[in-house]
Design an enzyme around this catalytic site. Structure first.
Site, mmCIF file in Angstrom:
data_model
loop_
_atom_site.group_PDB
_atom_site.id
_atom_site.type_symbol
_atom_site.label_atom_id
_atom_site.label_comp_id
_atom_site.label_asym_id
_atom_site.label_seq_id
_atom_site.Cartn_x
_atom_site.Cartn_y
_atom_site.Cartn_z
ATOM 1 N N SER A 156 33.781 45.411 46.612
ATOM 2 C CA SER A 156 33.898 44.670 47.866
ATOM 3 C C SER A 156 35.314 44.335 48.308
ATOM 4 C CB SER A 156 33.080 43.378 47.792
ATOM 5 O OG SER A 156 31.703 43.650 47.840
ATOM 6 N N SER A 199 31.994 43.942 50.845
ATOM 7 C CA SER A 199 31.679 42.806 51.684
ATOM 8 C C SER A 199 32.915 42.091 52.239
ATOM 9 C CB SER A 199 30.856 41.797 50.871
ATOM 10 O OG SER A 199 31.602 41.269 49.779
ATOM 11 N N LYS A 213 38.632 34.562 52.157
ATOM 12 C CA LYS A 213 37.255 35.018 52.361
ATOM 13 C C LYS A 213 36.316 33.817 52.372
ATOM 14 C CE LYS A 213 33.869 38.387 50.587
ATOM 15 N NZ LYS A 213 33.577 39.393 49.544
#
EC number: 6.3.5.7
Length: 488
Positions: A176, A152, A76
């Site tokens: 997330s 997210s 990420k």
């Protein structure tokens, strides 16, 4: 059949038997990315030349050791990678091309000889539930590209679902990892707060953030967490608690397991399709000898407001470091230093980030601190106490990960409160600090995945994995693949 339809353990055996090479795996990853990522937009930055070079180096080694030896994975984009662009999906950091160090989790993955293929898309600075807040092209759901992948860590979940990589790392502040895992039909684990080092994670809300793995199977997920978990002196919130063998825990059955099902998690607002999928999952557990009872988490109704006050307050402080002086966007239209700070932040941050900074600054301001921030901290303690009480009597808590399957792109962007409500079932877990996982448990009539959330006691990820694995092995949901670009 794609190589990525095999588990990490199966691919390890193929490498050992010289049926495949690491270069084969890495080339397959990039081939798939080039084939479908123009639809999915899971990746922001690729590192193809270096990844292939590392693959060839690994193939030359006689000693092919490492729990993740040769396995292609994605990181990420809020997890720092030395020499590889790290943007947090924000235009503010668009030119942050050469970080000086690797996050602890990245160092641990490299020690086990994994191959990082690139950095994954996300909501800007991890603030969002749909990946539509990315400062770049928003990620799409591989099961239906008209729908969001969740956020997210939308890129982390979409990349695994699309068969672009074997595993990814995400971060989970209020859901997330678990929410996009549910939307994309993959496995996503948020470990206990403190189980995994946050050193090198760009902070959103420091008392809530936690890094975790996203995979196609529970076994692969357990394997990755074994690598990244553990105490780190570089992170003062890292817990000095022994890390067990999570893969060994999978061998135990769930006979006699006591499951708690909060009535609040199946209340109004949760779609009928999701409720039905959860009730069917509970029947599967009953057939394996587990028992379940309805319980109450009475303060969970306050979790959403509590979370957004606390997380925004922490974000307000954490993002103060982004000022345009040392790195990131610097406004060229400023009259003086103070004006440069203001304009750099105004021009560099997206709307959602600015909204949360303003909310947090307000909550921390003189005259409002006691009324909002301090009160929210007290409610957080009540929410934690609810979980403590239930987990004294039961082994795990089970319910849906999200109230509905994935919604359409653009459907909720005009109403922030409606968007925030998507995390209503995941946020309490972060506030309490306990571990939680999302695994596939069915599909909607539109063919969109539904996620089952399993929550455990502090530092008892083993029981969470055991519970998840038993269900996974008794069902076929995890074997289904999205039909994307002539998908596997």
């Amino acid at each position: 059949m794609s190589l990525f339809d095999y588990t990490i353990k199966e691919l390890e055996e193929k490498l050992h038997n010289k049926e495949i090479t690491v270069e084969d795996l890495v080339k397959e990853s990039y081939q798939r990315i080039h084939e479908v990522d123009q639809e999915v937009h899971a990746f922001l930055t690729l590192d193809e030349e270096k990844a292939l070079e590392k693959a060839r180096e690994l193939d030359q080694l006689e000693d092919k050791t490492g729990i993740l030896f040769g396995m292609p994975g994605g990181i990420k984009d809020n997890i720092v990678t030395k020499g590889l662009r790290t943007t947090c999906a924000s235009q503010f950091l668009d030119n942050f091309n050469d970080p000086l160090y690797d996050a602890t989790v990245v160092q641990k993955l490299q020690k086990e000889n994994m191959v990082a293929v690139g950095k994954l898309n996300m909501d800007e600075f991890a603030m969002g539930s749909s990946n539509e807040n990315s400062g770049y092209e928003p990620t799409r759901n591989p099961w239906n590209t008209e729908h969001v992948p969740g956020g997210s860590s939308g890129g982390s979940a979409a990349a695994v679902a699309a068969g672009e990589v074997l595993f990814t790392l995400g971060s989970d502040t209020g859901g997330s990892i678990r929410q996009p895992a549910a939307f994309c039909g993959v496995v996503g684990m948020k470990p206990t707060y403190g189980r995994v080092s946050r050193f090198g994670l760009v902070a959103f809300a420091s008392s809530l953030d936690q890094i975790g793995p996203v995979t196609r199977t529970v076994e692969d997920n357990a394997r990755v967490l074994e690598v990244i978990a553990g105490h780190d002196q570089m992170d003062t919130t890292s817990a000095n608690v022994e890390v067990p063998s999570y893969t060994e825990a999978l061998k135990q059955d769930v006979k006699g397991l006591k499951i708690a099902v909060p009535k609040e998690y199946l209340a109004e607002g949760v779609s009928k399709e999701v409720k039905d999928a959860i009730l069917e999952a509970l029947k599967v557990y009953e057939s394996m000898g587990a028992t379940w009872e309805e319980v109450s988490l009475p303060h969970s109704k306050y979790a959403l407001a509590t979370y957004y006050l606390l997380s925004s307050s922490e974000a307000s402080a954490n993002l103060a470091r982004f000022d345009g002086v040392r790195y990131g966007v610097r406004s060229e239209n400023a009259d003086n230093m103070i004006d440069m700070f203001k304009k750099s932040r105004s021009e560099g941050f997206g709307e959602e980030v600015k909204r949360r900074i303003m909310l947090g600054t307000f909550a921390l301001s003189s005259g409002y601190y006691d009324a909002y921030y301090k009160k929210a901290q007290k409610v957080r303690t009540l929410i934690k106490n609810d979980f403590d009480k239930i987990l004294e009597e039961y082994d795990v808590i089970v319910g849906p990960t999200t109230p509905t399957p994935a919604f359409k792109v653009g459907e909720k962007t005009s109403d922030p409160l409606t968007m925030y409500a998507n995390d209503i079932l995941t946020i309490p877990v972060n506030l309490a600090g306990v571990p939680g996982i999302s695994i596939p448990c069915g599909f909607s009539t539109e063919g969109l995945p539904i996620g089952l959330q399993i929550i455990g006691n502090y530092f008892d990820e083993s029981t969470v994995y055991r519970t998840a694995y038993a269900y996974e092995q008794a069902t076929e949901h995890h074997k289904k693949r999205p039909q994307l670009g002539g998908a596997k």
